[in-house]
Design a protein around this motif. Structure first.
Motif, mmCIF file in Angstrom:
data_model
loop_
_atom_site.group_PDB
_atom_site.id
_atom_site.type_symbol
_atom_site.label_atom_id
_atom_site.label_comp_id
_atom_site.label_asym_id
_atom_site.label_seq_id
_atom_site.Cartn_x
_atom_site.Cartn_y
_atom_site.Cartn_z
ATOM 1 N N MET A 62 40.459 45.718 52.207
ATOM 2 C CA MET A 62 40.235 45.225 50.853
ATOM 3 C C MET A 62 41.481 44.451 50.407
ATOM 4 N N ARG A 63 41.274 43.274 49.851
ATOM 5 C CA ARG A 63 42.371 42.453 49.341
ATOM 6 C C ARG A 63 42.644 42.844 47.892
ATOM 7 N N ILE A 64 43.743 43.574 47.690
ATOM 8 C CA ILE A 64 44.117 44.057 46.365
ATOM 9 C C ILE A 64 45.345 43.302 45.890
ATOM 10 N N ALA A 65 45.259 42.765 44.669
ATOM 11 C CA ALA A 65 46.397 42.068 44.058
ATOM 12 C C ALA A 65 46.835 42.805 42.809
ATOM 13 N N VAL A 66 48.110 42.748 42.550
ATOM 14 C CA VAL A 66 48.678 43.277 41.307
ATOM 15 C C VAL A 66 49.025 42.088 40.423
ATOM 16 N N PHE A 67 48.559 42.135 39.187
ATOM 17 C CA PHE A 67 48.892 41.113 38.187
ATOM 18 C C PHE A 67 49.767 41.800 37.149
ATOM 19 N N PRO A 68 51.105 41.712 37.320
ATOM 20 C CA PRO A 68 52.004 42.440 36.427
ATOM 21 C C PRO A 68 52.346 41.641 35.172
ATOM 22 N N GLY A 69 52.618 42.354 34.099
ATOM 23 C CA GLY A 69 53.056 41.714 32.865
ATOM 24 C C GLY A 69 53.127 42.715 31.733
ATOM 25 N N SER A 70 53.528 42.216 30.577
ATOM 26 C CA SER A 70 53.574 43.101 29.407
ATOM 27 C C SER A 70 52.245 43.077 28.654
ATOM 28 N N PHE A 71 51.526 41.955 28.688
ATOM 29 C CA PHE A 71 50.200 41.841 28.078
ATOM 30 C C PHE A 71 50.198 42.354 26.640
ATOM 31 N N ASP A 72 51.111 41.835 25.844
ATOM 32 C CA ASP A 72 51.309 42.327 24.471
ATOM 33 C C ASP A 72 51.101 41.211 23.454
ATOM 34 N N PRO A 73 49.854 40.811 23.230
ATOM 35 C CA PRO A 73 48.577 41.290 23.778
ATOM 36 C C PRO A 73 48.116 40.435 24.962
ATOM 37 N N ILE A 74 46.999 40.867 25.580
ATOM 38 C CA ILE A 74 46.361 40.052 26.598
ATOM 39 C C ILE A 74 45.831 38.790 25.911
ATOM 40 N N THR A 75 45.922 37.664 26.601
ATOM 41 C CA THR A 75 45.487 36.387 26.034
ATOM 42 C C THR A 75 44.331 35.809 26.849
ATOM 43 N N ALA B 235 44.524 33.074 28.333
ATOM 44 C CA ALA B 235 45.164 32.545 29.543
ATOM 45 C C ALA B 235 45.268 33.632 30.614
ATOM 46 N N HIS B 236 45.634 34.846 30.215
ATOM 47 C CA HIS B 236 45.658 35.961 31.170
ATOM 48 C C HIS B 236 44.256 36.184 31.741
ATOM 49 N N CYS B 237 43.267 36.207 30.861
ATOM 50 C CA CYS B 237 41.881 36.470 31.289
ATOM 51 C C CYS B 237 41.397 35.413 32.264
ATOM 52 N N GLU B 238 41.740 34.167 31.992
ATOM 53 C CA GLU B 238 41.338 33.072 32.864
ATOM 54 C C GLU B 238 41.961 33.240 34.247
ATOM 55 N N LEU B 239 43.211 33.659 34.313
ATOM 56 C CA LEU B 239 43.867 33.890 35.604
ATOM 57 C C LEU B 239 43.217 35.058 36.348
ATOM 58 N N ILE B 240 42.868 36.101 35.636
ATOM 59 C CA ILE B 240 42.201 37.249 36.261
ATOM 60 C C ILE B 240 40.854 36.820 36.821
ATOM 61 N N GLU B 241 40.074 36.085 36.036
ATOM 62 C CA GLU B 241 38.757 35.622 36.498
ATOM 63 C C GLU B 241 38.893 34.754 37.751
ATOM 64 N N ARG B 242 39.827 33.831 37.748
ATOM 65 C CA ARG B 242 40.045 32.988 38.924
ATOM 66 C C ARG B 242 40.571 33.797 40.099
ATOM 67 N N GLY B 243 41.409 34.786 39.810
ATOM 68 C CA GLY B 243 41.943 35.643 40.855
ATOM 69 C C GLY B 243 40.875 36.449 41.564
ATOM 70 N N LEU B 244 39.802 36.779 40.853
ATOM 71 C CA LEU B 244 38.716 37.537 41.474
ATOM 72 C C LEU B 244 38.007 36.734 42.561
ATOM 73 N N ILE C 273 44.256 33.150 15.523
ATOM 74 C CA ILE C 273 44.522 33.411 16.939
ATOM 75 C C ILE C 273 43.247 33.363 17.780
ATOM 76 N N SER C 274 42.133 32.968 17.189
ATOM 77 C CA SER C 274 40.850 33.028 17.883
ATOM 78 C C SER C 274 40.781 32.145 19.131
ATOM 79 N N SER C 275 41.565 31.089 19.207
ATOM 80 C CA SER C 275 41.556 30.243 20.403
ATOM 81 C C SER C 275 42.499 30.769 21.479
ATOM 82 N N MET C 276 43.247 31.821 21.169
ATOM 83 C CA MET C 276 44.270 32.307 22.101
ATOM 84 C C MET C 276 43.980 33.662 22.721
ATOM 85 N N VAL C 277 43.152 34.481 22.079
ATOM 86 C CA VAL C 277 42.883 35.824 22.595
ATOM 87 C C VAL C 277 41.377 36.068 22.675
ATOM 88 N N PRO C 278 40.961 36.993 23.541
ATOM 89 C CA PRO C 278 39.537 37.317 23.621
ATOM 90 C C PRO C 278 39.017 37.824 22.270
#
Length: 158
Positions: free
Chosen positions: A1-14, A16-25, A142-147
């Motif tokens: 299984m190919r497992i990746a770690v996406f580290p960060g503070s995510f304070d809050p998740i944005t 942009a973070h979500c888009e990277l996670i989706e592409r990473g999948l 902040i609606s254009s920046m966070v989920p």
């Protein structure tokens, strides 16, 4: 299984973070969103709040997007969870310089772990958690920046 770690503070998740996670999948079977502590950043959310908000954003992908907290070196955390990859986002040349230095040091510490950089999608490169916190604290939109799912929670934090 190919497992990746996406580290960060995510304070809050944005978004942009979500888009990277989706592409990473598309590259990895599973991504562990690893919430760490950055002592140099003034936080808005407690670690447990960040963990829960990230889980709330990805409820349908709970088996593919895991959320955990960690302390210490990212490569040590990767070894603990069996990940051979680190996922990082690049917004600009300053990010590249910073992330490249970290990736090179990580490679010295753990040669078996590869770092993958994904360049921010057009329209996402300006988004950072720091900017979201600043806009939120000054009453901005902040609606254009966070989920959308986390906006009510964040508005309750100001």
């Amino acid at each position: 299984m190919r497992i990746a770690v996406f580290p960060g503070s995510f304070d809050p998740i944005t978004k942009a973070h979500c888009e990277l996670i989706e592409r990473g999948l598309g590259l990895f079977d599973q991504i562990i969103v690893a919430v760490g502590v950055n002592a140099s950043k003034k936080g808005l959310l407690a670690r447990e709040e960040r963990l829960q908000l990230i889980r709330d954003v990805f409820p349908a992908k709970a088996e593919k997007v895991l959320v955990q907290s960690f302390t210490g070196l990212t490569v040590d955390f990767c070894k603990q969870v069996g990940a051979h990859y680190i996922l990082r986002g690049i917004r600009n040349t300053q990010d590249f310089e910073f992330e490249n230095a970290i990736a090179q040091n990580n490679k010295l510490l753990a040669p078996e772990i590869e770092t993958y950089f994904l360049v921010s999608q057009a329209g996402m490169g300006h988004i950072s958690s720091s900017i979201v916190r600043d806009v939120l604290q000054h009453g901005g939109d902040i609606s254009s920046m966070v989920p959308a799912t986390i906006i009510p929670y964040l508005k309750g934090k100001i």
